[in-house]
Motif scaffolding. Sequence first.
Motif, short mmCIF file in Angstrom:
data_model
loop_
_atom_site.label_atom_id
_atom_site.label_comp_id
_atom_site.label_asym_id
_atom_site.label_seq_id
_atom_site.Cartn_x
_atom_site.Cartn_y
_atom_site.Cartn_z
N PRO A 295 61.73 80.94 8.60
CA PRO A 295 62.67 80.79 9.73
C PRO A 295 62.48 81.81 10.85
O PRO A 295 62.50 81.45 12.03
N LEU A 296 62.29 83.10 10.52
CA LEU A 296 62.23 84.13 11.55
C LEU A 296 61.04 83.95 12.49
O LEU A 296 61.20 83.94 13.71
N LYS A 297 59.86 83.79 11.92
CA LYS A 297 58.67 83.66 12.76
C LYS A 297 58.69 82.35 13.54
O LYS A 297 58.21 82.29 14.68
N THR A 298 59.25 81.29 12.96
CA THR A 298 59.36 80.03 13.69
C THR A 298 60.28 80.19 14.90
O THR A 298 59.98 79.69 15.99
N ALA A 299 61.40 80.88 14.71
CA ALA A 299 62.33 81.10 15.83
C ALA A 299 61.68 81.95 16.91
O ALA A 299 61.83 81.67 18.11
N LEU A 300 60.95 82.99 16.52
CA LEU A 300 60.26 83.83 17.50
C LEU A 300 59.18 83.03 18.24
O LEU A 300 58.98 83.21 19.44
#
Length: 432
Positions: free
Chosen positions: A409-414
């Motif tokens: 989730p985190l890297k996808t959002a970034l």
Amino acid sequence: MAIPRIVIVGGGAGGLALATRLGHTLGKRRQAEITLVDRDTTHVWKPLLHELATGILNSSMDEVDYRGHSTAHYYRYQRGSLYGLDRERQALQLSPVTDEDGDEVLPAREISYDYLVMALGSVSNDFGTTGVAEHCHFIDSPQQARSFQHDMINTFLRYTDPTLRQHTELTIGIVGGGATGVELAAEMFDASRMLHAYGVTSLEHQQINVHLLEAAPRLLPGLSERISQTVQKELEKLGVKIHTGTAVKEAKANQLITGDDEVIETDLNVWAAGIKAAPFLAELGLTTTKKNQIQVAATLQSIDDPHIFALGDCASCPQGEDSTVPPRAQAAHQQAKHLAKNLTALLAGKPMADFRYRDHGSLVSLARYDAVGNLMRTSASRGLFLEGWLARQCYASLYRMHQLAIHGPLKTALGWLVDKLNRYLKPRMKLH
């Protein structure tokens, strides 16, 4: 006691998602050693290759480096191409890796496995048509997509000088009215407008001819007739010349010759008609189909060897009594998720479950102009028909779901945030 060795050959949509899942569930806990083998050093999501081919997609922003990704997700990466399989010794042979000058970088190697997963995807099927291999571009890999973009830009540049033009109008012939052919046809008009805006060519988009040829009676024969008709209308509005019920019997340097002996003069040819698995799969001693797909049981195990699995386009997996799972990206993702559970169960001494494909619908992108498709399909319902802005947003979300599977989730959002910023900071098209 040595931990089990799981080797995955092919880092496409299914293979990379499987390596990521197994890395976090088994590799991180040292319950298995996970190795991903791929001939390339980076991954690009295959449904985006038509955008890479026209320069709309900047691959440097969307490529996944296998070495960096493997370190972050608890699996190993080996670069190489599979050329042989010794099932008795449970070892696969990789051919040498060479650089651009043909010098050997890595020697031929063997990798031992306890469980092997084939996730090699598919390539275009030219059906043995005369001249296709020599005179048509294929868009099955990032290298082929970049090769097409290079030739496309040079062709547009050539048309700035009347003495270098082949014809009065620049003409692209695309053979195959499936998703790749349809999406590429729309992207060509978007690309021509941007090339004109950036001063690469003096040609207006009205001087671009795109011929889309499909042997079946309609475009997108694998999807619903409503989607097919809507897509055809939108393409015709753009100016695409559509030839349905038209087979190509020969390709030449600047021509496509149809089965009715019609000659279509072209500057660039693209072949996107049909797919098959890599031919060498039929030489490994496993039962395969006429399209070189490995025949597997519903558990995704080869019908010949319980230590070998296959998923995605290179697998022929039963679905009901007389059909197989279709070769689509969503099927590969579902199979990767299912196989991760099956391999975990297998190592724990538990029974494996049969795979059941669920068709969640289909979406087709027509560049920035439109998108068409349906969602939430079931066996009893055709699903919700979408087009326009909402369909474009849903189409974009498919890529985000792929990123979520391989990055979290985190890297996808970034990544989403970076993409938004780049819309204002960088050109919309890669020009080199």
